[in-house]
Design a protein around this motif. Structure first.
Motif, PDB file in Angstrom:
ATOM      1  N   LEU A   6       4.911   1.764   9.993  1.00 13.40           N
ATOM      2  CA  LEU A   6       3.694   1.031  10.300  1.00 13.40           C
ATOM      3  C   LEU A   6       4.013   0.039  11.415  1.00 13.40           C
ATOM      4  O   LEU A   6       4.961  -0.731  11.324  1.00 13.40           O
ATOM      5  CB  LEU A   6       3.228   0.290   9.045  1.00 13.40           C
ATOM      6  CG  LEU A   6       1.890  -0.404   9.077  1.00 13.40           C
ATOM      7  CD1 LEU A   6       0.771   0.600   9.331  1.00 13.40           C
ATOM      8  CD2 LEU A   6       1.660  -1.130   7.768  1.00 13.40           C
ATOM      9  N   ALA A   7       3.254   0.090  12.498  1.00 18.78           N
ATOM     10  CA  ALA A   7       3.496  -0.804  13.634  1.00 18.78           C
ATOM     11  C   ALA A   7       3.065  -2.214  13.258  1.00 18.78           C
ATOM     12  O   ALA A   7       1.982  -2.431  12.728  1.00 18.78           O
ATOM     13  CB  ALA A   7       2.738  -0.322  14.858  1.00 18.78           C
ATOM     14  N   GLY A   8       3.911  -3.160  13.532  1.00 18.92           N
ATOM     15  CA  GLY A   8       3.563  -4.545  13.260  1.00 18.92           C
ATOM     16  C   GLY A   8       3.863  -4.951  11.835  1.00 18.92           C
ATOM     17  O   GLY A   8       4.340  -4.184  11.022  1.00 18.92           O
ATOM     18  N   ASN A   9       3.551  -6.174  11.539  1.00 18.09           N
ATOM     19  CA  ASN A   9       3.781  -6.758  10.232  1.00 18.09           C
ATOM     20  C   ASN A   9       2.664  -6.310   9.283  1.00 18.09           C
ATOM     21  O   ASN A   9       1.485  -6.502   9.598  1.00 18.09           O
ATOM     22  CB  ASN A   9       3.793  -8.288  10.373  1.00 18.09           C
ATOM     23  CG  ASN A   9       4.137  -8.973   9.083  1.00 18.09           C
ATOM     24  OD1 ASN A   9       3.972  -8.436   7.998  1.00 18.09           O
ATOM     25  ND2 ASN A   9       4.618 -10.209   9.215  1.00 18.09           N
ATOM     26  N   PRO A  10       3.005  -5.743   8.112  1.00 15.48           N
ATOM     27  CA  PRO A  10       1.951  -5.311   7.178  1.00 15.48           C
ATOM     28  C   PRO A  10       0.987  -6.433   6.805  1.00 15.48           C
ATOM     29  O   PRO A  10      -0.178  -6.176   6.529  1.00 15.48           O
ATOM     30  CB  PRO A  10       2.732  -4.838   5.951  1.00 15.48           C
ATOM     31  CG  PRO A  10       4.065  -4.454   6.474  1.00 15.48           C
ATOM     32  CD  PRO A  10       4.334  -5.400   7.624  1.00 15.48           C
ATOM     33  N   ASP A  11       1.456  -7.698   6.840  1.00 13.53           N
ATOM     34  CA  ASP A  11       0.574  -8.829   6.525  1.00 13.53           C
ATOM     35  C   ASP A  11      -0.608  -8.893   7.486  1.00 13.53           C
ATOM     36  O   ASP A  11      -1.709  -9.287   7.106  1.00 13.53           O
ATOM     37  CB  ASP A  11       1.344 -10.157   6.607  1.00 13.53           C
ATOM     38  CG  ASP A  11       2.536 -10.198   5.664  1.00 13.53           C
ATOM     39  OD1 ASP A  11       2.682  -9.266   4.853  1.00 13.53           O
ATOM     40  OD2 ASP A  11       3.318 -11.156   5.747  1.00 13.53           O
ATOM     41  N   GLN A  12      -0.377  -8.509   8.746  1.00 12.34           N
ATOM     42  CA  GLN A  12      -1.446  -8.550   9.738  1.00 12.34           C
ATOM     43  C   GLN A  12      -2.165  -7.213   9.876  1.00 12.34           C
ATOM     44  O   GLN A  12      -3.365  -7.174  10.107  1.00 12.34           O
ATOM     45  CB  GLN A  12      -0.888  -8.977  11.093  1.00 12.34           C
ATOM     46  CG  GLN A  12      -0.575 -10.458  11.143  1.00 12.34           C
ATOM     47  CD  GLN A  12       0.820 -10.729  11.651  1.00 12.34           C
ATOM     48  OE1 GLN A  12       1.470  -9.852  12.191  1.00 12.34           O
ATOM     49  NE2 GLN A  12       1.278 -11.945  11.454  1.00 12.34           N
ATOM     50  N   VAL A  13      -1.418  -6.103   9.720  1.00  7.50           N
ATOM     51  CA  VAL A  13      -2.025  -4.778   9.877  1.00  7.50           C
ATOM     52  C   VAL A  13      -2.914  -4.435   8.684  1.00  7.50           C
ATOM     53  O   VAL A  13      -3.946  -3.792   8.832  1.00  7.50           O
ATOM     54  CB  VAL A  13      -0.917  -3.703  10.057  1.00  7.50           C
ATOM     55  CG1 VAL A  13      -1.510  -2.316  10.155  1.00  7.50           C
ATOM     56  CG2 VAL A  13      -0.077  -4.004  11.295  1.00  7.50           C
ATOM     57  N   ILE A  14      -2.511  -4.879   7.502  1.00  6.08           N
ATOM     58  CA  ILE A  14      -3.300  -4.651   6.280  1.00  6.08           C
ATOM     59  C   ILE A  14      -3.584  -6.026   5.673  1.00  6.08           C
ATOM     60  O   ILE A  14      -2.981  -6.420   4.681  1.00  6.08           O
ATOM     61  CB  ILE A  14      -2.548  -3.757   5.270  1.00  6.08           C
ATOM     62  CG1 ILE A  14      -1.958  -2.534   5.947  1.00  6.08           C
ATOM     63  CG2 ILE A  14      -3.475  -3.329   4.132  1.00  6.08           C
ATOM     64  CD1 ILE A  14      -1.055  -1.704   5.057  1.00  6.08           C
ATOM     65  N   VAL A  52      -5.784  -7.368   3.830  1.00  3.97           N
ATOM     66  CA  VAL A  52      -6.235  -7.504   2.443  1.00  3.97           C
ATOM     67  C   VAL A  52      -5.036  -7.609   1.495  1.00  3.97           C
ATOM     68  O   VAL A  52      -5.135  -8.203   0.425  1.00  3.97           O
ATOM     69  CB  VAL A  52      -7.166  -6.326   2.046  1.00  3.97           C
ATOM     70  CG1 VAL A  52      -6.385  -5.027   1.941  1.00  3.97           C
ATOM     71  CG2 VAL A  52      -7.891  -6.627   0.754  1.00  3.97           C
ATOM     72  N   ILE A  53      -3.904  -7.101   1.903  1.00  2.00           N
ATOM     73  CA  ILE A  53      -2.700  -7.154   1.066  1.00  2.00           C
ATOM     74  C   ILE A  53      -1.934  -8.441   1.306  1.00  2.00           C
ATOM     75  O   ILE A  53      -1.395  -9.044   0.391  1.00  2.00           O
ATOM     76  CB  ILE A  53      -1.808  -5.916   1.324  1.00  2.00           C
ATOM     77  CG1 ILE A  53      -2.536  -4.678   0.819  1.00  2.00           C
ATOM     78  CG2 ILE A  53      -0.455  -6.067   0.649  1.00  2.00           C
ATOM     79  CD1 ILE A  53      -1.881  -3.384   1.164  1.00  2.00           C
ATOM     80  N   GLY A  54      -1.862  -8.853   2.551  1.00  2.00           N
ATOM     81  CA  GLY A  54      -1.137 -10.078   2.880  1.00  2.00           C
ATOM     82  C   GLY A  54       0.350  -9.922   2.634  1.00  2.00           C
ATOM     83  O   GLY A  54       0.917  -8.857   2.831  1.00  2.00           O
ATOM     84  N   ALA A  55       0.979 -10.990   2.188  1.00  2.00           N
ATOM     85  CA  ALA A  55       2.430 -10.997   1.997  1.00  2.00           C
ATOM     86  C   ALA A  55       2.841 -10.494   0.617  1.00  2.00           C
ATOM     87  O   ALA A  55       4.026 -10.430   0.320  1.00  2.00           O
ATOM     88  CB  ALA A  55       2.967 -12.413   2.221  1.00  2.00           C
ATOM     89  N   ARG A  56       1.877 -10.176  -0.236  1.00  2.00           N
ATOM     90  CA  ARG A  56       2.216  -9.733  -1.592  1.00  2.00           C
ATOM     91  C   ARG A  56       2.905  -8.376  -1.569  1.00  2.00           C
ATOM     92  O   ARG A  56       2.611  -7.532  -0.712  1.00  2.00           O
ATOM     93  CB  ARG A  56       0.942  -9.615  -2.425  1.00  2.00           C
ATOM     94  CG  ARG A  56       0.251 -10.938  -2.657  1.00  2.00           C
ATOM     95  CD  ARG A  56      -0.993 -10.724  -3.474  1.00  2.00           C
ATOM     96  NE  ARG A  56      -1.899  -9.832  -2.715  1.00  2.00           N
ATOM     97  CZ  ARG A  56      -3.190 -10.008  -2.588  1.00  2.00           C
ATOM     98  NH1 ARG A  56      -3.764 -11.018  -3.172  1.00  2.00           N
ATOM     99  NH2 ARG A  56      -3.922  -9.186  -1.888  1.00  2.00           N
TER     100      ARG A  56
END
Length: 198
Positions: free
Chosen positions: A136-144, A146-150
């Protein structure tokens, strides 16, 4: 595939194909050595053939098989499904199905585009062996967001009922896949057979 059809002289033989595939895998970082080859025996079922392949791997490498490569003589949805059910559900092993003419294997077949074909197979094999082809390109916190850092895990589920013309009592295949890392580049899967009462 019968040995007479697969073990032909020249580049269209199964051994030269496997040598090309092994070289391609190794060049991309997927460590691989030439596996033993088990040829079709008409009296054996698909599951028996795959078990023979597992036995040959155990004898050759002194360890259990990790992946089954299956060469089909032609494109057949029914045979493909039978191979996948036997490998995934009955044996619990991933498999990679190849079609002989597409792979450039067999009497009278010309091996065209083999390097690209082997490279594409390498991507599939790498993923099935737990490798990572994409992230996944980028940080999942920003790309998704709704999930955030969890911490999270994504699941996919499928149920494949028996074919319309299947014999009574034919089981369905139930499958689940789940992500194993935050970048969604690794996943695990499991396929099981279950009774079908449709």
């Amino acid at each position: 595939m019968p040995q007479d059809d697969a073990d032909v002289e020249g580049p269209s033989g199964v051994v030269p194909f496997m040598q090309d595939l092994v070289a391609s895998l190794n060049s991309t970082g997927v460590e691989c050595v030439m596996p033993p080859i088990v040829y079709e025996q008409p009296e054996l079922s698909v599951l028996q053939h795959l078990r023979a392949g597992c036995d040959a791997a155990q004898k050759h490498f002194n360890t259990s098989a990790e992946l089954l490569l299956v060469l089909l003589p032609s494109r057949s949805a029914a045979l493909y499904q039978e191979v996948k059910l036997a490998s995934d559900a009955a044996l619990g092993l991933p498999s990679q199905v190849l079609v002989a003419p597409t792979a450039g294997v067999g009497r009278g077949v010309q091996p065209r585009g083999r390097l690209q074909y082997c490279a594409n197979l390498g991507l599939k094999i790498n993923a099935k062996m737990g490798g990572v082809n994409v992230r996944l390109a980028g940080n999942p916190d920003q790309v998704i967001p709704v999930i955030g850092a969890r911490p999270f895990i994504l699941f996919g589920v499928a149920l494949a009922p028996p074919a319309v013309n299947a014999a009574p009592g034919t089981p369905a295949a139930a499958a689940v896949v789940a992500s194993r890392d935050r970048s969604l580049g690794r996943y695990s899967s499991r396929v099981l057979l279950q009774p079908w009462h449709g």
